[in-house]
Design an enzyme around this catalytic site. Structure first.
Site, PDB file in Angstrom:
ATOM      1  N   CYS A 164       0.849  -1.200   0.000  1.00 52.39           N
ATOM      2  CA  CYS A 164       0.000   0.000   0.000  1.00 52.39           C
ATOM      3  C   CYS A 164       0.880   1.244   0.000  1.00 52.39           C
ATOM      4  O   CYS A 164       1.812   1.361   0.804  1.00 52.39           O
ATOM      5  CB  CYS A 164      -0.903  -0.008   1.231  1.00 52.39           C
ATOM      6  SG  CYS A 164      -1.820   1.522   1.469  1.00 52.39           S
ATOM      7  N   GLN A 287      -3.948   8.174  16.550  1.00 52.32           N
ATOM      8  CA  GLN A 287      -3.986   8.797  15.229  1.00 52.32           C
ATOM      9  C   GLN A 287      -3.046   8.075  14.268  1.00 52.32           C
ATOM     10  O   GLN A 287      -1.907   7.760  14.613  1.00 52.32           O
ATOM     11  CB  GLN A 287      -3.588  10.265  15.331  1.00 52.32           C
ATOM     12  CG  GLN A 287      -4.596  11.136  16.079  1.00 52.32           C
ATOM     13  CD  GLN A 287      -5.746  11.602  15.188  1.00 52.32           C
ATOM     14  OE1 GLN A 287      -5.876  11.197  14.048  1.00 52.32           O
ATOM     15  NE2 GLN A 287      -6.593  12.457  15.731  1.00 52.32           N
ATOM     16  N   CYS A 420     -13.027  15.317  12.738  1.00 53.68           N
ATOM     17  CA  CYS A 420     -12.662  14.560  11.540  1.00 53.68           C
ATOM     18  C   CYS A 420     -13.787  14.570  10.519  1.00 53.68           C
ATOM     19  O   CYS A 420     -13.717  13.869   9.503  1.00 53.68           O
ATOM     20  CB  CYS A 420     -12.281  13.126  11.903  1.00 53.68           C
ATOM     21  SG  CYS A 420     -13.592  12.202  12.736  1.00 53.68           S
TER      22      CYS A 420
END
Length: 465
Positions: A164, A287, A420
């Site tokens: 990824c 996070q 967010c």
């Protein structure tokens, strides 16, 4: 507009799921893989009264913001990077515009106030390889071979991909090790529809500052056959610190089970943000972008305007990430979190950092705070308790009204809202503005480059009557 029609349209915006948005005589078309500025041919797949979903057929004129070659060849098929094909500078301005539009349209904040409050978005120097956490579903392909990767957008079909572009390099080596082990010992991958097979997911966490690595296999069973062999092989990877497995035997979309069992090493890793050290377990919320998290917390700290004399309440405090940052410059910090394990982690994090001016409470803030206030009044001859600063960092759904009402009743001079989701943020700001607070400063922080998501920090100040 009807199904199967072929249309040509210019893309003017990006939708909440990353689709390009174009309009023909006011009729909106949502087209996956199109970016702002493209002129495209698209085939109508589903037509509604005022809008339609369409499939990209051909890019007639590429946008000036379209990258010539995406970093990841899986960008279109995987659901993770919705806007990787758009130049990064344009991604940032899109996100900034998104925050501005939501504040005005949903929050009802006058445009002149928003324009005065908005500060430049905080972007990344290198907007790839930033994720310290990855969860790879494990399954089998049509030939029965074990694969790991990511779900295709809006499906549970696995796109095989061990490399990824948003993750760290070591992920590929770990996944290859797990897959080879499964094939060698004929350990089955989970089949979601039939609820059979053992290995469901591989969770990997990486400490950017400490270089410590965690691997946690999520399994549909009580143990991993020949697990000691897997542990021996994984432990040979430099930085490997924690190898565990999570038992999840439920028919559910929830990835992690509640029980974590140790296979090798310890059950946690540590990492550092700023000068604060954090202990992170497989179930900890932490996070995912540590580089931007330090910048995000820096903005929150700046907005809090701490001098060392303030009492601060950090609501939705998780494992104490923001609380411990604030405690460095505040007189006293109180954190509130509903998840019991997170509260234990927060207390441990305070201990390992030697921070004594912070206290954590387990429960809903709208219950914890009134109880604290009542006790304070009893101990201080009826004097009402209030906070100097309240910090909130809620999940995507935002704050419920009971919590917002509690914040207002506390009479805080300043509220620092870390969000967010610009939509739920704007909804909650509308409530707080109606109760005597005004938006002073707003800054977006790009925590999730190549995706449509964006974090935002807002400072509200109590209006003096």
């Amino acid at each position: 507009m009807r199904k199967n029609d072929i249309v040509t349209v210019r893309i003017e915006d990006i939708g909440s799921n990353g689709e390009g948005i174009g309009k023909i005589e006011g009729y909106a078309l949502f087209i996956k893989d199109a970016v702002i500025g493209d002129v495209v041919e698209a085939k109508i797949m589903k037509a509604k009264k005022n809008y339609a979903y369409a499939k990209l057929v051909n890019i007639v004129t590429p946008s000036e913001f379209r990258v010539k070659k995406p970093v990841c060849p899986m960008a279109r098929s995987c659901g993770g990077c919705q806007i990787q094909e758009m130049e990064y500078g344009r991604q940032l301005s899109f996100k900034e515009d998104k925050v501005r539009e939501k504040l005005i349209r949903i929050g009802g904040i006058p445009e002149e106030i928003v324009s005065k409050a908005m500060e430049p978005i905080v972007g990344m120097e290198n907007p790839f390889a930033y994720r310290n956490k990855a969860q790879f579903p494990v399954g089998t392909d049509r030939d029965g071979r074990i694969v790991a990767g990511f779900y295709a957008g809006r499906t549970h079909s696995i796109i095989p991909n061990t490399r990824c572009a948003l993750g760290v390099e070591v992920n590929e080596r770990i996944l290859r090790c797990v897959i080879d082990f499964m094939e060698e010992f004929r350990i089955s991958a989970y089949h979601e529809e039939e609820h059979r097979g053992l290995v469901r997911h591989v969770l990997i966490r990486y400490g950017f500052r400490t270089r410590e690595i965690m691997v946690c296999l999520v399994i549909n069973g009580n143990g991993i056959p020949h697990g000691e062999v897997l542990a021996e092989r994984l432990s040979g990877i430099e930085g490997m610190t924690s190898i565990t497995y999570s038992v999840n035997r439920e028919r559910t979309n929830v990835i992690m089970g509640n029980e974590i069992r140790l296979l090798w090493g310890q059950t946690y890793i540590t990492d550092v943000i700023g000068d604060v050290k954090y202990q992170i377990s497989p179930l900890s919320f932490y996070q995912v972008n540590p580089v931007q998290t330090e910048k995000l917390y820096g903005v929150a700290m700046e907005y809090a305007q701490l001098t060392g004399e303030e009492t601060v309440w950090d609501l939705y405090c998780g494992i104490g990430t923001i609380s411990l940052f604030l405690a460095k410059k505040a007189k006293q910090v109180y954190g509130v979190e509903i998840v019991p394990q997170a509260v234990l982690d927060a207390r441990m994090n305070a201990k390992i950092n030697g921070i004594g001016n912070v206290e954590f409470f387990e429960g809903k803030a709208e219950k914890v705070l009134p109880e604290f206030g009542k006790k304070y009044e009893e101990e201080h001859e009826g004097r009402k308790y209030y906070a100097d600063v309240v910090v909130v960092d809620p999940p995507r759904k935002g704050c419920d009204e009971g919590l917002l009402r509690t914040i207002v009743e506390m009479g805080a001079k300043r509220v620092v809202y870390v969000s967010c989701d610009p939509a739920t943020l704007s909804r909650d700001l509308k409530y707080l503005r109606g109760e005597g607070y005004e938006v002073e400063r707003v800054r977006a922080v790009d925590q999730f480059p190549q995706t449509v998501h964006v974090e935002c920090v807002v400072l509200l100040s109590k209006v003096q009557n």
